[in-house]
Design an enzyme around this catalytic site. Structure first.
Site, PDB file in Angstrom:
ATOM      1  N   ASP A  33       7.356   3.926  -0.378  1.00  0.00           N
ATOM      2  CA  ASP A  33       5.957   3.955   0.396  1.00  0.00           C
ATOM      3  C   ASP A  33       6.026   5.934   0.612  1.00  0.00           C
ATOM      4  O   ASP A  33       7.106   5.647   0.662  1.00  0.00           O
ATOM      5  CB  ASP A  33       5.592   3.152   1.745  1.00  0.00           C
ATOM      6  CG  ASP A  33       3.902   3.800   1.418  1.00  0.00           C
ATOM      7  OD1 ASP A  33       2.927   2.817   1.373  1.00  0.00           O
ATOM      8  OD2 ASP A  33       3.743   4.568   2.011  1.00  0.00           O
ATOM      9  N   ILE A  34       5.717   6.145   0.366  1.00  0.00           N
ATOM     10  CA  ILE A  34       5.382   7.859   0.770  1.00  0.00           C
ATOM     11  C   ILE A  34       5.747   8.276   2.024  1.00  0.00           C
ATOM     12  O   ILE A  34       5.761   9.479   2.543  1.00  0.00           O
ATOM     13  CB  ILE A  34       4.514   8.677  -0.535  1.00  0.00           C
ATOM     14  CG1 ILE A  34       5.063   9.923  -0.566  1.00  0.00           C
ATOM     15  CG2 ILE A  34       2.763   8.901   0.229  1.00  0.00           C
ATOM     16  CD1 ILE A  34       4.736  10.985  -1.691  1.00  0.00           C
ATOM     17  N   ASN A  91      -3.870  -5.342   1.596  1.00  0.00           N
ATOM     18  CA  ASN A  91      -5.424  -4.837   1.747  1.00  0.00           C
ATOM     19  C   ASN A  91      -6.775  -4.849   0.251  1.00  0.00           C
ATOM     20  O   ASN A  91      -5.745  -4.485  -1.115  1.00  0.00           O
ATOM     21  CB  ASN A  91      -5.480  -3.350   2.015  1.00  0.00           C
ATOM     22  CG  ASN A  91      -4.459  -3.093   3.445  1.00  0.00           C
ATOM     23  OD1 ASN A  91      -4.976  -3.670   3.890  1.00  0.00           O
ATOM     24  ND2 ASN A  91      -3.813  -1.605   3.406  1.00  0.00           N
ATOM     25  N   GLU A  99      -6.952   1.847  -0.199  1.00  0.00           N
ATOM     26  CA  GLU A  99      -6.367   3.069  -0.549  1.00  0.00           C
ATOM     27  C   GLU A  99      -6.449   3.163  -1.894  1.00  0.00           C
ATOM     28  O   GLU A  99      -6.745   4.339  -2.634  1.00  0.00           O
ATOM     29  CB  GLU A  99      -5.502   4.503  -0.132  1.00  0.00           C
ATOM     30  CG  GLU A  99      -6.000   4.352   1.330  1.00  0.00           C
ATOM     31  CD  GLU A  99      -5.268   5.435   2.256  1.00  0.00           C
ATOM     32  OE1 GLU A  99      -4.015   5.165   1.983  1.00  0.00           O
ATOM     33  OE2 GLU A  99      -5.659   5.224   3.728  1.00  0.00           O
ATOM     34  N   VAL A 100      -5.937   2.596  -2.586  1.00  0.00           N
ATOM     35  CA  VAL A 100      -5.212   2.993  -3.831  1.00  0.00           C
ATOM     36  C   VAL A 100      -5.753   1.412  -4.612  1.00  0.00           C
ATOM     37  O   VAL A 100      -5.272   0.124  -4.356  1.00  0.00           O
ATOM     38  CB  VAL A 100      -3.403   2.575  -4.040  1.00  0.00           C
ATOM     39  CG1 VAL A 100      -3.498   3.208  -5.778  1.00  0.00           C
ATOM     40  CG2 VAL A 100      -3.345   3.948  -2.845  1.00  0.00           C
ATOM     41  N   HIS A 104      -1.329  -4.167  -4.531  1.00  0.00           N
ATOM     42  CA  HIS A 104      -0.025  -4.565  -4.265  1.00  0.00           C
ATOM     43  C   HIS A 104       0.323  -4.818  -2.778  1.00  0.00           C
ATOM     44  O   HIS A 104      -0.921  -5.240  -2.078  1.00  0.00           O
ATOM     45  CB  HIS A 104       0.513  -2.380  -4.979  1.00  0.00           C
ATOM     46  CG  HIS A 104      -0.564  -1.766  -3.756  1.00  0.00           C
ATOM     47  ND1 HIS A 104      -2.080  -1.676  -3.410  1.00  0.00           N
ATOM     48  CD2 HIS A 104      -0.975  -1.165  -1.607  1.00  0.00           C
ATOM     49  CE1 HIS A 104      -2.323  -0.365  -2.571  1.00  0.00           C
ATOM     50  NE2 HIS A 104      -2.343  -0.809  -1.644  1.00  0.00           N
ATOM     51  N   HIS A 106       2.626  -4.610  -0.080  1.00  0.00           N
ATOM     52  CA  HIS A 106       3.360  -3.512   1.425  1.00  0.00           C
ATOM     53  C   HIS A 106       4.522  -4.819   1.731  1.00  0.00           C
ATOM     54  O   HIS A 106       3.701  -5.698   2.353  1.00  0.00           O
ATOM     55  CB  HIS A 106       2.501  -3.598   2.467  1.00  0.00           C
ATOM     56  CG  HIS A 106       1.743  -2.721   2.329  1.00  0.00           C
ATOM     57  ND1 HIS A 106       1.739  -1.111   2.285  1.00  0.00           N
ATOM     58  CD2 HIS A 106       0.620  -2.095   1.292  1.00  0.00           C
ATOM     59  CE1 HIS A 106       1.074  -0.010   1.960  1.00  0.00           C
ATOM     60  NE2 HIS A 106      -0.479  -0.974   1.432  1.00  0.00           N
TER      61      HIS A 106
HETATM   62  P1  5GP Z   1      -3.147   0.712   0.912  1.00  0.00           P
HETATM   63  O1  5GP Z   1      -4.065   1.340   1.956  1.00  0.00           O
HETATM   64  O2  5GP Z   1      -4.245   1.011  -0.712  1.00  0.00           O
HETATM   65  O3  5GP Z   1      -3.071  -0.465   1.787  1.00  0.00           O
HETATM   66  O4  5GP Z   1      -1.840   1.621   0.942  1.00  0.00           O
HETATM   67  C1  5GP Z   1      -1.510   2.475  -0.117  1.00  0.00           C
HETATM   68  C2  5GP Z   1      -0.578   3.051   0.346  1.00  0.00           C
HETATM   69  O5  5GP Z   1      -0.037   3.979  -1.285  1.00  0.00           O
HETATM   70  C3  5GP Z   1       0.091   4.217   1.694  1.00  0.00           C
HETATM   71  O6  5GP Z   1       0.799   3.122   2.408  1.00  0.00           O
HETATM   72  C4  5GP Z   1       0.109   5.066   0.963  1.00  0.00           C
HETATM   73  O7  5GP Z   1       1.395   5.780   1.805  1.00  0.00           O
HETATM   74  C5  5GP Z   1       1.237   5.267  -0.297  1.00  0.00           C
HETATM   75  N1  5GP Z   1       1.069   6.531  -1.239  1.00  0.00           N
HETATM   76  C6  5GP Z   1      -0.097   6.556  -1.467  1.00  0.00           C
HETATM   77  N2  5GP Z   1       0.360   8.395  -2.772  1.00  0.00           N
HETATM   78  C7  5GP Z   1       1.740   7.505  -2.366  1.00  0.00           C
HETATM   79  C8  5GP Z   1       2.643   7.958  -3.659  1.00  0.00           C
HETATM   80  O8  5GP Z   1       2.171   9.077  -4.558  1.00  0.00           O
HETATM   81  N3  5GP Z   1       4.024   7.779  -3.705  1.00  0.00           N
HETATM   82  C9  5GP Z   1       3.799   6.939  -3.019  1.00  0.00           C
HETATM   83  N4  5GP Z   1       5.292   5.993  -3.120  1.00  0.00           N
HETATM   84  N5  5GP Z   1       3.115   5.744  -2.358  1.00  0.00           N
HETATM   85  C10 5GP Z   1       2.099   6.363  -2.100  1.00  0.00           C
END
Ligand code: 5GP
Length: 118
Positions: A33-34, A91, A99-100, A104, A106
């Site tokens: 994760d970034i 999520n 968010e994405v 996925h 975590h």
């Molecule tokens: P969500 O809120 O969708 O469950 O989590 C999205 C995750 O994607 C977040 O923890 C965020 O830090 C990670 N993320 C967002 N953009 C990038 C990216 O460009 N590269 C990587 N490796 N992780 C990302």
């Protein structure tokens, strides 16, 4: 919700933006994760185009699902966190704050993680 081909994880899968891979096979990619929330914070994704957990487990084929679950165990072994433990979070949809929009999980590990909801 239809799948957005331009989401960040789709771009990572296509090699359009970089990531730090942890594991890859025909069905699954895992990368750091970034913005890590723990010493180990891995994002694990299927290579198929699924928006979220509901979409994947409803519409994914059996092989994709089995390979995804097996990959989680393999990654835990590779990171030596199979004995110390880890947390999986996924999520799904609006109320979760996803968010994405590519399914996925975590994987968080490397310290005592505390309560599920902070
Ligand atoms: P969500 O809120 O969708 O469950 O989590 C999205 C995750 O994607 C977040 O923890 C965020 O830090 C990670 N993320 C967002 N953009 C990038 C990216 O460009 N590269 C990587 N490796 N992780 C990302």
């Amino acid at each position: 919700m239809s799948y957005d081909q331009n989401n960040i994880f789709s771009k990572i899968l296509k090699g359009e933006i970089p990531s730090t891979p942890i594991f890859e096979n025909e069905y699954v990619l895992a990368f750091n994760d970034i913005e890590p929330k723990a010493p180990n914070h891995i994002i694990i994704i299927p290579k198929g185009s699924y928006t979220d957990s509901f979409d994947f487990y409803k519409n994914g084929n059996d092989l994709e699902i089995i390979e995804f679950e097996r990959a989680i165990a393999k990654i835990a072994e590779d990171l030596n966190i199979d004995k110390t433990g880890y947390r999986l979070i996924s999520n799904c949809g609006r109320d979760s704050g996803q968010e994405v929009p590519h399914y996925h999980v975590h994987m968080l590990a490397g310290k005592k993680l505390g309560p599920i909801l902070g």
